[in-house]
Design a protein around this motif. Structure first.
Motif, short mmCIF file in Angstrom:
data_model
loop_
_atom_site.label_atom_id
_atom_site.label_comp_id
_atom_site.label_asym_id
_atom_site.label_seq_id
_atom_site.Cartn_x
_atom_site.Cartn_y
_atom_site.Cartn_z
N VAL A 178 -33.40 -118.85 95.42
CA VAL A 178 -32.73 -118.81 94.21
C VAL A 178 -31.15 -118.45 94.31
O VAL A 178 -30.74 -117.64 94.95
N LEU A 179 -30.60 -119.72 93.74
CA LEU A 179 -29.17 -119.58 93.98
C LEU A 179 -28.65 -119.66 92.39
O LEU A 179 -29.40 -120.34 91.38
N VAL A 180 -27.65 -118.94 91.97
CA VAL A 180 -26.94 -118.96 90.53
C VAL A 180 -25.59 -119.59 90.79
O VAL A 180 -24.65 -118.92 91.48
N PHE A 181 -25.52 -120.57 89.89
CA PHE A 181 -23.85 -121.46 89.91
C PHE A 181 -23.43 -121.17 88.80
O PHE A 181 -24.03 -121.24 87.62
N ALA A 231 -24.32 -116.12 92.83
CA ALA A 231 -25.32 -115.05 93.54
C ALA A 231 -26.45 -115.93 94.34
O ALA A 231 -26.62 -117.25 93.90
N ILE A 232 -27.03 -115.32 95.17
CA ILE A 232 -27.97 -115.80 95.91
C ILE A 232 -28.99 -114.71 96.59
O ILE A 232 -28.42 -113.56 96.78
N ASN A 233 -30.36 -114.93 96.70
CA ASN A 233 -31.21 -114.06 97.22
C ASN A 233 -31.72 -114.11 98.67
O ASN A 233 -30.94 -115.02 99.29
N VAL A 244 -20.85 -116.66 98.75
CA VAL A 244 -20.77 -116.41 97.16
C VAL A 244 -19.15 -116.76 96.94
O VAL A 244 -18.47 -116.13 97.59
N GLY A 245 -19.00 -117.48 95.86
CA GLY A 245 -17.71 -117.86 95.73
C GLY A 245 -17.30 -119.25 95.90
O GLY A 245 -16.27 -119.75 95.46
N GLU A 276 -24.29 -120.94 82.82
CA GLU A 276 -24.64 -120.88 84.33
C GLU A 276 -25.74 -121.39 84.64
O GLU A 276 -26.74 -121.75 83.84
N LEU A 277 -26.14 -121.73 85.96
CA LEU A 277 -27.46 -122.71 86.41
C LEU A 277 -28.26 -121.75 87.37
O LEU A 277 -27.58 -121.35 88.63
#
Length: 350
Positions: A20-23, A31-33, A48-49, A108-109
């Motif tokens: 799972v990645l959040v953009f 974020a990333i798990n 991240v960033g 966000e995605l």
């Protein structure tokens, strides 16, 4: 103490097998798990960033989907996307992109990435677990027949040892006696329906060296070692691990044949998935030979009981090895790479 909803959600996110990645709206990673870190072979602290264009070597197809999801504010799913993750790996991924709204009101995605190959492997492993349980029940049925000749073998070796008093050949009778005792202990465990393995602190290199000493010197096959001296110790059943690696290495030597080569390589594996469980650290042992490989017609069934590619084989070696490794929460993987056959054993350390 009861965890807060946010802490509980974070815990769940870190323990699922889906990456799972959040953009953000600028397509910078927010974020990333742990599964995402494993898939990308990158630490979240480092990426991240960063923009998507700096995270993936080939990002154009995924960037297009993310842009459409942002523009249309709707969920997109793409099955079987081939994405080049880095210079070393291209993966076939199922991609799900879901638009969301952050706490501060920004768009966000949420991107979910499922490794198709890993998912298929996990399904195959589940099937193998079922088949190996059936195989273990069959093995218990013949275990009694094995113990009798083992006793005779041990007794004959002891008598021979007395005749060789003072001779350097006694080293070989000691190997016969030691192996007979080890196999008898292994058979005794097979007779126990769900007996616990006898876990002790182990050095995997000592286990591998013992296996090589049992196989003895074979001038027809070149045996090589590539050990990682920094490899941490692990807990395991010594007899079971010896039997598992003995089966794998013996198969490799037989496959390599005259003039062949077998390499034993050990490494530390970080952030790996075994039986759909994420592990921060694992011992990786690769047994590599330059033989012709597993016949194509049995490649998908090689770990099943009674499956063999040799006319004189009984088809239990790899099945038993897989069952013993699984008893240690580990797994065996097979691949054919640049004309080499690789059997890779993963044993979790956490």
């Amino acid at each position: 103490m009861i965890a807060t909803p946010a802490a509980h959600a974070t815990h769940l996110l870190e323990n699922i097998n889906t990456a799972v990645l959040v953009f953000g709206p600028d397509l910078h990673l927010r974020a990333i798990n742990a599964s995402g870190e494993h898939l990308l072979s990158a630490s979240g602290r480092k990426i991240v960033g960063l923009p998507l264009s700096e995270i993936l070597l080939d990002h154009s197809a995924l960037t297009d989907i993310l842009q459409r999801a942002l523009t249309n504010r709707r969920r997109y799913t793409e099955w079987g996307m081939e994405i080049r993750l880095n210079f070393e790996r291209t993966a076939l991924l199922d991609v799900m992109v879901t638009p969301s709204t952050a706490v501060n009101g920004e768009s966000e995605l949420i991107v979910e990435l499922v490794d198709v190959e890993s998912f298929t492997r996990a399904r195959r492993e589940e099937q193998l677990v079922f088949l190996h349980e059936a195989a273990r029940k069959s093995l218990r049925g013949v275990a009694h027949e094995i113990k009798n000749p083992l006793g005779g073998l041990r007794g004959a070796a002891q008598l021979l040892e007395r005749e060789l008093d003072g001779s350097s050949l006694r080293e070989y009778t000691q190997i016969i006696i030691s192996e007979a005792d080890r196999l008898r202990n292994l058979v005794d465990r097979m007779l126990v329906p769900r007996g616990k393995s006898q876990a002790v602190d182990l050095n995997i290199h000592e286990v591998l060296e013992y296996v090589l000493s049992v196989l003895g010197t074979n001038p027809e096959v070149e045996l090589e070692r590539d050990y990682d001296p920094s490899l941490p110790g692990l807990k395991g059943d010594r007899d079971q691990l010896i039997q598992a690696f003995l089966n794998i290495v013996r198969n490799a030597a037989q496959a390599a044949g005259t003039g062949g080569r077998v390499l034993l390589r050990t490494r530390v594996k970080r952030l790996c998935s075994i039986h759909q469980q994420q592990h921060k650290l694992a011992v990786q042992v690769e047994v590599i030979d330059n033989g012709p490989g597993v016949p194509a017609e049995i490649e998908g069934e090689m770990f099943f009981p009674m499956i063999t590619g040799r006319a004189d084989g009984v088809g239990l070696g790899l099945s038993i090895a897989q069952a013993l490794i699984q008893a240690h929460r580990g797994a065996i993987e097979y691949e054919r790479d640049d004309g080499l056959t690789v059997f890779r054993v993963l044993l979790p350390l956490d």
